[in-house]
Design a protein around this motif. Sequence first.
Motif, short mmCIF file in Angstrom:
data_model
loop_
_atom_site.label_atom_id
_atom_site.label_comp_id
_atom_site.label_asym_id
_atom_site.label_seq_id
_atom_site.Cartn_x
_atom_site.Cartn_y
_atom_site.Cartn_z
N GLY A 135 67.66 -5.98 -24.75
CA GLY A 135 67.34 -4.65 -25.28
C GLY A 135 68.13 -4.38 -26.54
N SER A 136 67.75 -3.34 -27.23
CA SER A 136 68.46 -2.94 -28.44
C SER A 136 69.84 -2.42 -28.08
N LEU A 137 70.76 -2.60 -29.01
CA LEU A 137 72.13 -2.10 -28.84
C LEU A 137 72.32 -0.92 -29.79
N PHE A 138 72.51 0.26 -29.23
CA PHE A 138 72.79 1.44 -30.05
C PHE A 138 73.44 2.51 -29.18
N ARG A 139 74.02 3.51 -29.84
CA ARG A 139 74.82 4.53 -29.16
C ARG A 139 74.09 5.17 -27.98
N ALA A 140 72.89 5.67 -28.19
CA ALA A 140 72.19 6.41 -27.15
C ALA A 140 71.81 5.54 -25.95
N LYS A 141 71.78 4.25 -26.13
CA LYS A 141 71.45 3.34 -25.02
C LYS A 141 72.69 2.83 -24.31
N GLY A 142 73.87 3.30 -24.72
CA GLY A 142 75.09 2.93 -24.02
C GLY A 142 75.74 1.66 -24.53
N ALA A 143 75.55 1.35 -25.82
CA ALA A 143 76.09 0.11 -26.37
C ALA A 143 77.61 0.03 -26.26
N GLU A 144 78.29 1.15 -26.46
CA GLU A 144 79.76 1.11 -26.36
C GLU A 144 80.19 0.73 -24.95
N ARG A 145 79.54 1.32 -23.97
CA ARG A 145 79.83 1.01 -22.56
C ARG A 145 79.51 -0.45 -22.26
N LEU A 146 78.39 -0.93 -22.76
CA LEU A 146 78.01 -2.32 -22.57
C LEU A 146 79.08 -3.26 -23.14
N GLY A 147 79.57 -2.94 -24.34
CA GLY A 147 80.61 -3.77 -24.96
C GLY A 147 81.87 -3.83 -24.12
N VAL A 148 82.28 -2.70 -23.59
CA VAL A 148 83.48 -2.64 -22.75
C VAL A 148 83.26 -3.45 -21.46
N TYR A 149 82.14 -3.22 -20.80
CA TYR A 149 81.87 -3.89 -19.53
C TYR A 149 81.78 -5.41 -19.69
N LEU A 150 81.04 -5.85 -20.69
CA LEU A 150 80.87 -7.29 -20.86
C LEU A 150 82.16 -7.96 -21.32
N ALA A 151 82.92 -7.32 -22.19
CA ALA A 151 84.20 -7.90 -22.61
C ALA A 151 85.13 -8.04 -21.41
N GLN A 152 85.16 -7.04 -20.55
CA GLN A 152 86.02 -7.10 -19.36
C GLN A 152 85.54 -8.19 -18.40
#
Length: 121
Positions: free
Chosen positions: A26-43
Amino acid sequence: MAAPAPGCSAPLPQSERDLSTLVYIGSLFRAKGAERLGVYLAQALAEIPDLQVRVVGPALDAIGQAALERIQAAGGARVQWQESLPRAEAEALIARAFCILSPATAWVGARSVMPGWPRPP
């Protein structure tokens, strides 16, 4: 467990799935929760040494780009990113994956995407 995309058959049995692969399509952008995705996947990449991450979709804003960079920095060669994938290949990837993610902060339109799935409380 990997879930079927609309029009797909049921997920493959666990014995046939790649249990070290986590997929986001899916697309990565603010309204779709990209910041959260980045945190979760990095962890997840930091805590699970053999985890492979596949990200398929464009970064549409600065937050999406930052999330993608964070994921890539955390996983290095264990992260594969591509901007798009033909639908049949995406469905096959979903069927084989350990799990798929949808980090959206709202449950907007989910009924039309996954009919019959319950809404979260």
